[in-house]
Scaffold this active site. Structure first.
Site, PDB file in Angstrom:
ATOM      1  CB  THR A 341      -0.955   0.016   1.212  1.00  0.00           C
ATOM      2  OG1 THR A 341      -1.765   1.198   1.167  1.00  0.00           O
ATOM      3  CG2 THR A 341      -0.209  -0.010   2.531  1.00  0.00           C
ATOM      4  CG  HIS A 393       5.301 -11.089  16.762  1.00  0.00           C
ATOM      5  ND1 HIS A 393       6.325 -11.892  16.306  1.00  0.00           N
ATOM      6  CD2 HIS A 393       5.871 -10.299  17.710  1.00  0.00           C
ATOM      7  CE1 HIS A 393       7.443 -11.610  16.942  1.00  0.00           C
ATOM      8  NE2 HIS A 393       7.198 -10.641  17.809  1.00  0.00           N
TER       9      HIS A 393
END
Length: 422
Positions: A341, A393
């Site tokens: 993006t 994560h």
């Protein structure tokens, strides 16, 4: 022959769509394959085409929800020629005359309710003369008119059925008499609010963004990239590139190629979680976020690691154009393994992009700003860009995320590596 035009299916998982916009009016003459309406789902916008030419009758209004297979409109293929304005207006005049004749027959009933007020004792013709201008000014949609005719009620009956008027309605009417407001605008005490219907695409996007924040262990790491080598390449070859390919050479193709090559070094950044398994694709399908008037769309460049920079640049330009024209297919927006993006086109200096599920990572590009940096023991001015990698994560460790950005930085600052198998 009467031809029924049904709502198309945007995809297997979609059970409801919104009829976003009609490009024609009820009763208009349409041509074969003309785009008469836009159908909007939570994934894409699809055109509704006229299978044959003829006179159209609209059955589903703008903003209404429908299911794939529902009849959106009918086309009378035997009705030839354009519908004139007079032909459209004549039925409206007849519809307005009908309530007037009924008003003449009902004054006695009105007077029975209000016979305690002497000033209302008038002849049968007087009430019709007083009320006809009011009812003539009322706009009635075709669907509402059909419902009223079926129930045998007039505009006056509907108005009399509104039992309660608050100060808000009074202010709206008074303000409209002063200056008509656009649809969806509300003005009170000299201040205005505009209300817009949220599209299905934006509704779905909102739910996905909230779900990502709640369902992933999202973390963002940053780095900065010296853009002067890429800028120099663009300045040197941009004119030749335009002559050969018909489009400008942009930054996104370099970053897409760099990301695709970097993903080969760090396959976990390209992975996704499915139930209790980690899926690691051996290909790089890079999704490019495109801002459109209807919301954010994310078309996919397939096998970006196997394509050249000119091929990627052309494909990005084609997909971005389709996105802004609301002509992307479901296939063109599904299956990406990683997303890029670019908030820099709007002036963003730094941000933490949100992961595009089921992917596990997204790269955020930002504005290019000239800053003093240390180079070989000297302070020089360089065009610098901050890059951000947001990642899940749960499957991507900090080491991999930081190393990913370092390798990406190397490719961008030494772009010759993008053209070699290293």
């Amino acid at each position: 022959m009467i031809l029924e035009i049904k709502i198309p299916s945007p995809g297997e998982s979609i059970t409801e769509v919104e009829l976003a916009t009609w490009n024609v009016k009820d009763g208009d003459q349409v041509k074969k394959d003309q785009e008469v309406a836009e159908i909007e789902s939570d994934k894409a916008t699809l055109p509704l085409l006229a299978e044959q030419g003829g006179k159209i009758t609209i059955l589903i209004k703008e903003g209404e929800m429908a299911k794939p297979g529902d009849i959106a409109c009918k086309i009378d293929t035997e009705a030839k020629g354009a519908v004139s304005e007079e032909a459209v207006e004549e039925p409206k005049k007849e519809q307005k005359e009908e309530p007037e004749t009924k008003k003449v027959e009902k004054p006695a009933e009105k007077e029975e309710v209000k016979e305690s007020k002497p000033e209302k004792k008038q002849t049968a013709s007087e009430p019709a003369q007083e009320k006809s201008p009011e009812t003539n000014d009322v706009k009635v949609t075709p669907v509402a008119q059909a419902m009223m005719e079926e129930a045998g009620v007039s505009v006056e009956d509907i108005i009399n059925g509104l039992k309660r008027i608050s100060s808000r309605e009074v202010k709206m009417v008074l303000n409209e008499k002063k200056a008509p407001l656009p649809t969806g605008n509300v003005e009170y005490e000299g201040r205005k609010e505009e209300r817009q219907r949220m599209s299905q695409l934006r509704k779905k996007l909102s739910k996905r963004l909230v779900a990502v924040k709640n369902e992933t262990a999202m973390l963002t790491t940053f780095n900065e990239v010296d853009m002067h080598r890429i800028i120099s390449l663009r300045q040197t070859y941009n004119e030749q590139f335009i002559e050969k390919y018909g489009i400008k050479l942009g930054f996104m193709s370099f970053f897409t190629k760099a990301v695709a090559k970097t993903l080969k070094h760090f396959p976990m950044v390209n992975a996704r979680i499915e139930e209790d398994q980690i899926v690691l694709p051996d290909f790089a399908d890079v999704a490019i976020a495109v801002s459109t008037p209807k919301g954010l769309m994310v078309p996919v460049v397939r096998d970006a690691d196997k394509k050249s920079i000119p091929q990627i640049e052309q494909e990005i330009a084609d997909l971005a154009k389709k996105a802004r024209e609301a002509k992307l297919s479901i296939e063109e927006m599904t299956g990406g393994t990683f997303t890029i993006t670019n908030g820099g086109v709007f002036g963003s200096l730094l941000s933490t992009p949100i992961i595009n599920p089921p992917q596990s990572a997204i790269l955020g590009m930002h504005n290019i700003v000239e800053r003093p940096v240390a180079e070989n023991g000297q302070v020089v001015i360089r065009p610098m860009m901050y890059v951000a990698l947001s990642y899940d994560h749960r499957i991507i460790d900090g080491k991999d995320s930081v190393s990913f950005l370092v390798k990406l930085k190397q490719y961008i600052e030494n772009p010759e590596g993008l053209f070699m198998e290293i």
